[in-house]
Design a protein around this motif. Sequence first.
Motif, mmCIF file in Angstrom:
data_model
loop_
_atom_site.group_PDB
_atom_site.id
_atom_site.type_symbol
_atom_site.label_atom_id
_atom_site.label_comp_id
_atom_site.label_asym_id
_atom_site.label_seq_id
_atom_site.Cartn_x
_atom_site.Cartn_y
_atom_site.Cartn_z
ATOM 1 N N HIS A 531 48.256 39.317 31.319
ATOM 2 C CA HIS A 531 49.002 39.480 32.558
ATOM 3 C C HIS A 531 48.959 40.905 33.084
ATOM 4 O O HIS A 531 48.972 41.133 34.289
ATOM 5 N N GLU A 532 48.904 41.866 32.167
ATOM 6 C CA GLU A 532 48.867 43.254 32.649
ATOM 7 C C GLU A 532 47.606 43.502 33.460
ATOM 8 O O GLU A 532 47.630 44.086 34.542
ATOM 9 N N THR A 533 46.484 43.054 32.899
ATOM 10 C CA THR A 533 45.220 43.264 33.599
ATOM 11 C C THR A 533 45.199 42.500 34.916
ATOM 12 O O THR A 533 44.743 43.009 35.939
ATOM 13 N N ARG A 536 46.927 44.388 37.464
ATOM 14 C CA ARG A 536 46.150 45.526 37.973
ATOM 15 C C ARG A 536 45.183 45.063 39.036
ATOM 16 O O ARG A 536 45.015 45.701 40.069
#
Lengths: 742, 187
Positions: A531-533, A536
């Motif tokens: 989810h972080e990527t 981004r």
Amino acid sequence: MEGFLTECVHESLNAYLHGNAIFLGERLFAANASEENAFLLATCYLRNNQEYRAYHVLKGATAPQSRYLFALCCSKLGKLSEAEHALCYSCKEEAEVPNGAAGHYLLGLICKQSERRSAAVNHFTQALTLDPFLWSAYEELCLLGADEEAATLLHNPDLDLAYPLNPEASCNVETAPSTPAPINTPLDRGEVVTPATTGPPSPRSRRPSAPPPPARGTRTQSSTAEVATPRPSEPRATPSPSTFVTPSPSTSSLPAAPPPNPPGKHGNAPANRGGPGASTSGAAAGTPASGQRRKFDDDGKLRKVSGRIDDEGKLRKVSGRLFAEPPPSVSGLRRSSRLSGGTTSSETPGKPPVNRRGAQPSSPAPQSYRGAVASTPASAAPKAAAASKEPAKDPVSGEAGKATDGAASALQLIRILGDGFRQLCMYKCQDCIATLQQLPPEQYASGWVLCTLGRAYFEMVDYVESERAFDWARRNDPTRLEGLEVFSTVLWHLKKEVQLSFLAQEVIALDRLSPHAWCVMGNCFSLQKEHETALRFFQRALQLDPNFAYAHTLCGHEYFANEDFEKGLLCFRTAIRIDERHYNAWYGLGTIYYRQEKYENAEYHFTRALTINARSSVLHCYRGMALHALNRNAEALSCLQTAIDTDEKNPLAKFEKASVLMSEDRHEEALSELEALKECAPREASVFFLMGKIYKKLDKANQAMVSFSIALDLKPSSSDVSLIKSAIEKLTVPDDSEEEEL
Amino acid sequence: MSPYWNEARDMGDEEKNESRAEIGKLAVWSVTSAKPGNGVEMLRDDNLETYWQSDGGQPHLVNIQFQKKVRLKELEVYADFKQDESYTPNKISIRAGNSFHDLREIKVVDLEEPVGWVTFSLLPENSAKEYIRAYFVQLAVLSNHQNGRDTHIRQIKIYGPRQDLARAMGHPLQFTTTEFSMFSCVR
């Protein structure tokens, strides 16, 4: 020297030599800093994507063209108030908005960005009144939700007057681009297409029987007029011609069979005139059409093909009927109002179904293509892009009136596309699909149409069909990136990791600066739970286009998955600020509030989402869940029932209904719901788990055990396995301490 | 292969990503001592080249304090013996509790020349529980390799269990079939 330099600059611009144009333009401007020269120089800068330079050159200009260009630069630079001022400073007299329609469109965009919806609607309407072919303005109107205005504008009878359909000419037109539809619409004038008016698909489409499916192929609808003779010559048909404004009626059209010819007119039998000539061409046209038809038939990809073929039979029958009736009556062509003889009447938007795709008869769009009635059934082959073959047959139609006919057919085309898009924006997806199917095959197979179709299926939660449509779109138009973010979401829903990764790689390789491509990438990583990527990448998309509402929504979903609720709320609210009709963002807000157990808020937001898109069964289901959490079980049940009725294939609605029933101690009903659900989703562990719990409440421990075991067998995730096991252990323990505390 | 694929730390680790979420951002991080230029922020900068270097007496402590009681699952530390040699931690004790004075040791681990990420599960042995709940977590470096005085730690990540959508919406189990999950949300 000035004149010469001006010419040189123009030449350079035409050859896209922007550097050269700028240099010469600067010499020109230095020699004489007049407004025309400033305008020319600014044009050079703008073509070279240097809005800021153009801005400075044009500051203070007063000529309308310069003001328009200045406003354009300002809006690109984000200086909305200056842009508006430039466009409007003498707006009191309403005299000019420079560049007329384009100026109004720009003003509309500015108003939309500054959140003045009604002003924006006004401007777009003005723009369309001045120039009915300004598609972008129409698109914006639909996106703003101005359904009625958009519909009225598109089906404005005056347009038909302005762009009369030249029967003969229309034939030609028809064949060539094979856009049968357009022609008909103008006729319609009075009728305005509301779907309601669509009459029985019949008459028009019936044409098919007409001898060779003349070129038309695509549009079966061809107005009744055609029916009379295989030949479209109707247009010539005498009676009406007089009513038509089109020049040289007789001579031109003849051309090939354009079967559909303008509806109304023909009313009467295909004009005898047309007959003879027509027949020959018709014959000629017929073959190609049939050839085409074969081609379409062979394309088994779309299921509609079979539907189409079935329709052929129907069409045949219909055509028989048509022949029996006097042509005028048959045509429901809109023209009737125009024609003295034409009875048009039905024009029927309904036709569309028949039209080619054999799709649902209900289609609302006005369509009536002149259509190749004859060939239509087959030709309809939506898929076949080969329709273009038809032009070959295109006969000679006279040049006269060609331009007007061109406009008329373009108008027809725009009408269908416009109706389809409008319906999609109103989330009437079935109607949209039906409308779009009235398009000629080659238009249908174009990227925009297929992506729109994919989006329509997506909104209906028919992801399999949507994927098919998008696949086709990508095959036909591999470099098109707009609309692919929806495709990536479809693949996300279907959990097709490989395809999504492949798509992501492809689109990023195509264009690294496209916000749509980054959304696809983001979805790809989100599916992998990175989810972080994903966040981004969605933020990169936003950097490229800060007004991309869907990217905001996707960010919001990622924040939600990360349990970062504050940021999620912010993202969803931004999406709504940009586009109030973005129901996904309203839904997102609802889910966050639901997760935070603020059920009142959640229910409010789900309801707001439902006001925008009332046909989404998932939304109804969630609203039902929120109501259940608020203990308004009766309402919850009715909501869930709506969800089930809207979409039979939604298993979650039934599952939730069973949960609500269980909480109300209506165990038997809950069990029956779950039993039914077992049939549709036999491998879903949750169903069996819930059944097990109900059996436990009913003290049927054995059956509970069986259910739990089946649930275990279905390989749920590891954490769930422990849950089920603990449930099994607690079978002997009374219910109170059943739920594990989370 | 496009360079963007390398951006994700571990593409194949879907199971891991599904089950845990990094929650270090919810906490306040502090250390007992630090050399100027190698402060506590180096522990959280997602950069394996930078490190925190302690500058005091042993044991060196890293305190992770949350504002509310959170669910915790595991801790990951990046240590590199090849680069840090005698600065590499050797014995690490992890304590958790409600405040600085109310800590209980939950794990002691010996590291042998680690190179890379070392995962410490915070769950008690043989427990079916998926998480523990605490306000405060303390990582204590009790000794270093080769009896070094100060320690280098390059990165620390702390994870809690991830709640998936189904459970977030009140369903006890995750959905196993696509038919269900397709209808389970609007995206």
